[in-house]
Write a protein that holds these residues in place. Structure first.
Motif, PDB file in Angstrom:
ATOM      1  N   ASP A 115       8.934   6.864  -7.235  1.00 18.51           N
ATOM      2  CA  ASP A 115       9.261   8.103  -6.537  1.00 18.51           C
ATOM      3  C   ASP A 115       9.957   7.729  -5.223  1.00 18.51           C
ATOM      4  OD1 ASP A 115       9.325  10.392  -4.997  1.00 18.51           O
ATOM      5  OD2 ASP A 115       7.256  10.985  -5.412  1.00 18.51           O
ATOM      6  N   LEU A 116      11.281   7.846  -5.198  1.00 16.25           N
ATOM      7  CA  LEU A 116      12.055   7.392  -4.038  1.00 16.25           C
ATOM      8  C   LEU A 116      11.818   8.273  -2.815  1.00 16.25           C
ATOM      9  CD1 LEU A 116      15.346   6.713  -6.005  1.00 16.25           C
ATOM     10  CD2 LEU A 116      13.775   4.983  -5.134  1.00 16.25           C
ATOM     11  N   VAL A 117      11.716   9.569  -3.033  1.00 19.83           N
ATOM     12  CA  VAL A 117      11.469  10.488  -1.912  1.00 19.83           C
ATOM     13  C   VAL A 117      10.079  10.239  -1.327  1.00 19.83           C
ATOM     14  CG1 VAL A 117      11.248  12.909  -1.245  1.00 19.83           C
ATOM     15  CG2 VAL A 117      13.052  12.217  -2.831  1.00 19.83           C
ATOM     16  N   GLY A 118       9.101  10.074  -2.222  1.00 19.76           N
ATOM     17  CA  GLY A 118       7.744   9.789  -1.767  1.00 19.76           C
ATOM     18  C   GLY A 118       7.670   8.486  -0.984  1.00 19.76           C
ATOM     19  N   LEU A 119       8.424   7.482  -1.432  1.00 21.46           N
ATOM     20  CA  LEU A 119       8.418   6.197  -0.730  1.00 21.46           C
ATOM     21  C   LEU A 119       8.987   6.356   0.675  1.00 21.46           C
ATOM     22  CD1 LEU A 119       8.023   3.134  -0.672  1.00 21.46           C
ATOM     23  CD2 LEU A 119      10.286   2.890  -1.711  1.00 21.46           C
ATOM     24  N   LEU A 141      14.659   3.788   6.032  1.00 21.10           N
ATOM     25  CA  LEU A 141      15.468   3.538   4.835  1.00 21.10           C
ATOM     26  C   LEU A 141      15.626   2.051   4.544  1.00 21.10           C
ATOM     27  CD1 LEU A 141      18.273   6.238   5.236  1.00 21.10           C
ATOM     28  CD2 LEU A 141      16.279   6.288   3.739  1.00 21.10           C
ATOM     29  N   ALA A 142      15.724   1.246   5.578  1.00 15.66           N
ATOM     30  CA  ALA A 142      15.875  -0.203   5.353  1.00 15.66           C
ATOM     31  C   ALA A 142      14.637  -0.763   4.657  1.00 15.66           C
ATOM     32  CB  ALA A 142      16.120  -0.906   6.685  1.00 15.66           C
ATOM     33  N   MET A 143      13.454  -0.329   5.101  1.00 20.10           N
ATOM     34  CA  MET A 143      12.220  -0.792   4.461  1.00 20.10           C
ATOM     35  C   MET A 143      12.112  -0.235   3.043  1.00 20.10           C
ATOM     36  SD  MET A 143       9.554  -2.611   4.476  1.00 20.10           S
ATOM     37  CE  MET A 143       9.412  -3.154   6.184  1.00 20.10           C
ATOM     38  N   ALA A 144      12.540   1.014   2.848  1.00 17.77           N
ATOM     39  CA  ALA A 144      12.518   1.598   1.504  1.00 17.77           C
ATOM     40  C   ALA A 144      13.390   0.785   0.553  1.00 17.77           C
ATOM     41  CB  ALA A 144      12.990   3.048   1.554  1.00 17.77           C
ATOM     42  N   ALA A 170      -0.537   8.375  -0.711  1.00 21.94           N
ATOM     43  CA  ALA A 170      -0.081   8.781  -2.045  1.00 21.94           C
ATOM     44  C   ALA A 170       0.700   7.647  -2.701  1.00 21.94           C
ATOM     45  CB  ALA A 170       0.786  10.033  -1.929  1.00 21.94           C
ATOM     46  N   GLY A 171       0.272   7.248  -3.872  1.00 25.47           N
ATOM     47  CA  GLY A 171       1.007   6.216  -4.612  1.00 25.47           C
ATOM     48  C   GLY A 171       2.338   6.756  -5.098  1.00 25.47           C
ATOM     49  N   VAL A 172       3.381   5.933  -5.032  1.00 22.58           N
ATOM     50  CA  VAL A 172       4.708   6.392  -5.458  1.00 22.58           C
ATOM     51  C   VAL A 172       5.195   5.622  -6.683  1.00 22.58           C
ATOM     52  CG1 VAL A 172       5.340   7.183  -3.174  1.00 22.58           C
ATOM     53  CG2 VAL A 172       5.868   4.838  -3.823  1.00 22.58           C
ATOM     54  N   VAL A 173       4.352   4.755  -7.213  1.00 22.01           N
ATOM     55  CA  VAL A 173       4.705   3.990  -8.405  1.00 22.01           C
ATOM     56  C   VAL A 173       3.873   4.473  -9.586  1.00 22.01           C
ATOM     57  CG1 VAL A 173       4.639   1.712  -9.495  1.00 22.01           C
ATOM     58  CG2 VAL A 173       5.385   1.932  -7.128  1.00 22.01           C
ATOM     59  N   ILE A 191       0.848  -1.206   0.000  1.00 19.62           N
ATOM     60  CA  ILE A 191       0.000   0.000   0.000  1.00 19.62           C
ATOM     61  C   ILE A 191       0.878   1.248   0.000  1.00 19.62           C
ATOM     62  CG2 ILE A 191      -1.695   1.304   1.357  1.00 19.62           C
ATOM     63  CD1 ILE A 191      -2.868  -1.385   2.259  1.00 19.62           C
ATOM     64  N   ASN A 192       1.991   1.198   0.696  1.00 18.52           N
ATOM     65  CA  ASN A 192       2.920   2.336   0.656  1.00 18.52           C
ATOM     66  C   ASN A 192       3.512   2.534  -0.734  1.00 18.52           C
ATOM     67  OD1 ASN A 192       2.967   3.485   3.307  1.00 18.52           O
ATOM     68  ND2 ASN A 192       3.905   1.605   4.031  1.00 18.52           N
ATOM     69  N   LEU A 193       3.605   1.467  -1.519  1.00 23.63           N
ATOM     70  CA  LEU A 193       4.095   1.595  -2.892  1.00 23.63           C
ATOM     71  C   LEU A 193       3.006   2.111  -3.834  1.00 23.63           C
ATOM     72  CD1 LEU A 193       6.204  -1.652  -3.455  1.00 23.63           C
ATOM     73  CD2 LEU A 193       7.046   0.683  -3.704  1.00 23.63           C
ATOM     74  N   PHE A 194       1.884   1.427  -3.854  1.00 22.36           N
ATOM     75  CA  PHE A 194       0.881   1.695  -4.885  1.00 22.36           C
ATOM     76  C   PHE A 194      -0.190   2.699  -4.448  1.00 22.36           C
ATOM     77  CE2 PHE A 194       2.764  -2.340  -6.069  1.00 22.36           C
ATOM     78  CZ  PHE A 194       3.040  -2.106  -7.407  1.00 22.36           C
ATOM     79  N   GLY A 195      -0.235   3.029  -3.165  1.00 25.76           N
ATOM     80  CA  GLY A 195      -1.134   4.074  -2.704  1.00 25.76           C
ATOM     81  C   GLY A 195      -2.555   3.595  -2.470  1.00 25.76           C
ATOM     82  N   ARG A 196      -3.344   4.483  -1.893  1.00 29.71           N
ATOM     83  CA  ARG A 196      -4.754   4.159  -1.616  1.00 29.71           C
ATOM     84  C   ARG A 196      -5.549   5.452  -1.626  1.00 29.71           C
ATOM     85  NH1 ARG A 196      -5.335   1.173   3.766  1.00 29.71           N
ATOM     86  NH2 ARG A 196      -4.575   3.163   4.588  1.00 29.71           N
ATOM     87  N   MET A 197      -6.653   5.461  -2.346  1.00 32.18           N
ATOM     88  CA  MET A 197      -7.555   6.608  -2.375  1.00 32.18           C
ATOM     89  C   MET A 197      -8.854   6.209  -1.695  1.00 32.18           C
ATOM     90  SD  MET A 197      -8.851   8.844  -5.636  1.00 32.18           S
ATOM     91  CE  MET A 197      -9.935  10.250  -5.418  1.00 32.18           C
ATOM     92  N   LEU A 198      -9.166   6.842  -0.583  1.00 29.32           N
ATOM     93  CA  LEU A 198     -10.376   6.485   0.153  1.00 29.32           C
ATOM     94  C   LEU A 198     -10.877   7.727   0.872  1.00 29.32           C
ATOM     95  CD1 LEU A 198     -12.266   4.161   0.843  1.00 29.32           C
ATOM     96  CD2 LEU A 198     -10.816   3.635   2.808  1.00 29.32           C
ATOM     97  N   ALA A 199     -11.680   8.510   0.160  1.00 26.34           N
ATOM     98  CA  ALA A 199     -12.148   9.787   0.701  1.00 26.34           C
ATOM     99  C   ALA A 199     -13.089   9.601   1.879  1.00 26.34           C
ATOM    100  CB  ALA A 199     -12.843  10.583  -0.403  1.00 26.34           C
TER     101      ALA A 199
END
Length: 373
Positions: free
Chosen positions: A236-240, A248-251, A181-184, A165-173
């Protein structure tokens, strides 16, 4: 020190007779580019294959579903709850999702929107319902029950995030604070050359046909195509790192998982009838400090067959990358390299590597500086 901001990955992949992603009529998806019709595989289609591979790699799956109430109810029935109480608990999860009367439910008991959450959160929601079993059981049969679960806790569980989810993001208003925010970014893959789909007429033999009868038990037709696909994605490395709170290890782990999955994954469409299980012919990875850059324009003029289409496609990509490098300059490139089926070196793509594994390791180190070492 220049900060790595983006990781671009470019792939050329030859796919034989296949239909990895079909339209509403069953034909391979297509687009017209440079005045020529190409076969296309949608970004959504290939992204799902990548997402599932990333989940397997990190061992932390997520689910995108409208069936959260049913999933929670099923878990509670496995724990000995009655069907009526379990269904009421599933409905309570939705009713208690926020302070504005919860989420909307459809007639069949699903939510009106797709929820996207770690699979482990479904178990946690069932645990929460267990803690409030008596209050939930009192709502069984009530026409308009009030929320029986703590709203803040339910919202927190529905808003949980994991690696994918941290990679591909989620939109749920509908849930405040649940958006990620998706970073891929993944482009639609398309063939580097013009393609005309072919119709495959086929029959199925009836194994139990009487001896005095002839003919097939079934006949139909299907469309397939073949070609060399240009595939592109940007991370997006900064966004991730922001999504991970600076871990950083998880990134680094997620970058490696994503890059590996993007290189190796394949959509499953019509694979039982085509087994088009190829690997890329060429992978080029660039870690950039300026902006993502796609090389799709390399194939605006469709490649023409000359010793096949794969080799001319690799040469066209190499030439285009080299020309763009001169036009845009190389100050934004922190590191770039490639691995390729050819033994003859290509220009414009950085250093040649012997294997995709070496290429991935080098790119991840350039992106995060070996944070997990």
């Amino acid at each position: 020190m220049t900060t790595p901001r983006y990781l671009d990955v470019h792939i050329l992949q030859t796919v034989p007779f296949a239909n990895l992603n079909r339209d509403d009529l069953g034909s391979p998806k297509s687009l017209v580019y440079g005045g020529a019709t190409r076969t296309r595989v949608s970004s959504q289609c290939w992204k799902r294959a990548v997402r599932l591979d990333v989940e397997r790699a990190i061992g932390d799956p997520a689910v995108r579903t409208r069936r959260v109430p049913a999933e929670v109810a099923a878990r509670l029935q496995d724990r000995g709850w009655s069907e009526e109480a379990a269904i009421a608990a599933g409905a309570q999860v939705v009713l208690s999702a926020n302070k504005k009367d919860g989420l909307k439910l459809e007639d069949k008991g699903g939510t009106s929107v797709l929820l996207y959450l770690p699979r482990a959160a479904l178990d946690a929601l069932a645990d929460l319902a267990d803690e409030h079993r008596q209050a939930i059981e009192q709502t069984v049969g009530v026409k308009k029950p009030k929320a029986a679960l703590p709203v803040d806790k339910v919202g927190e569980l529905l808003s949980e995030r994991n690696g994918v989810i941290n990679l591909f993001g989620r939109m749920l208003a509908e849930l405040p604070g649940a958006g990620v925010a998706g970073v891929v970014q993944v482009a639609h893959a398309f063939t580097t050359h013009e393609v005309a789909p072919e119709i495959d007429f086929f029959t199925a033999v009836d194994d139990c046909l009487p001896e005095d009868e002839v003919g097939s038990g079934h006949m139909n037709s299907a469309e397939f195509s073949a070609g060399v696909f240009y595939r592109y994605a940007s991370l997006d490395l900064v966004g991730l790192r922001d999504n991970l709170g600076g871990d950083l290890a998880m990134a680094e782990e997620l970058t490696k998982a994503f890059l590996t999955a993007f290189i190796s994954s394949l959509p499953t469409g019509k694979q039982t009838a085509s087994a088009a299980n190829t690997l890329p012919d060429l992978v080029h990875v660039a870690v950039r400090a300026d902006r993502p850059i796609s090389f799709a324009a390399a194939f605006e003029a469709p490649v023409r067959a000359e010793r096949g289409l794969a080799a001319p496609s690799r040469e066209q990509l190499s030439h285009h990358a080299g020309r763009l490098e001169k036009l845009w300059n190389t100050t934004g490139i922190i590191d770039h390299a490639y691995a390729c089926i050819d033994e003859k070196p290509l220009t414009g793509l950085g250093d040649p590597m012997d294997s995709y594994l070496q290429l991935i390791e080098r790119a991840v180190t350039a992106a995060h500086g070996g944070a997990a070492a």
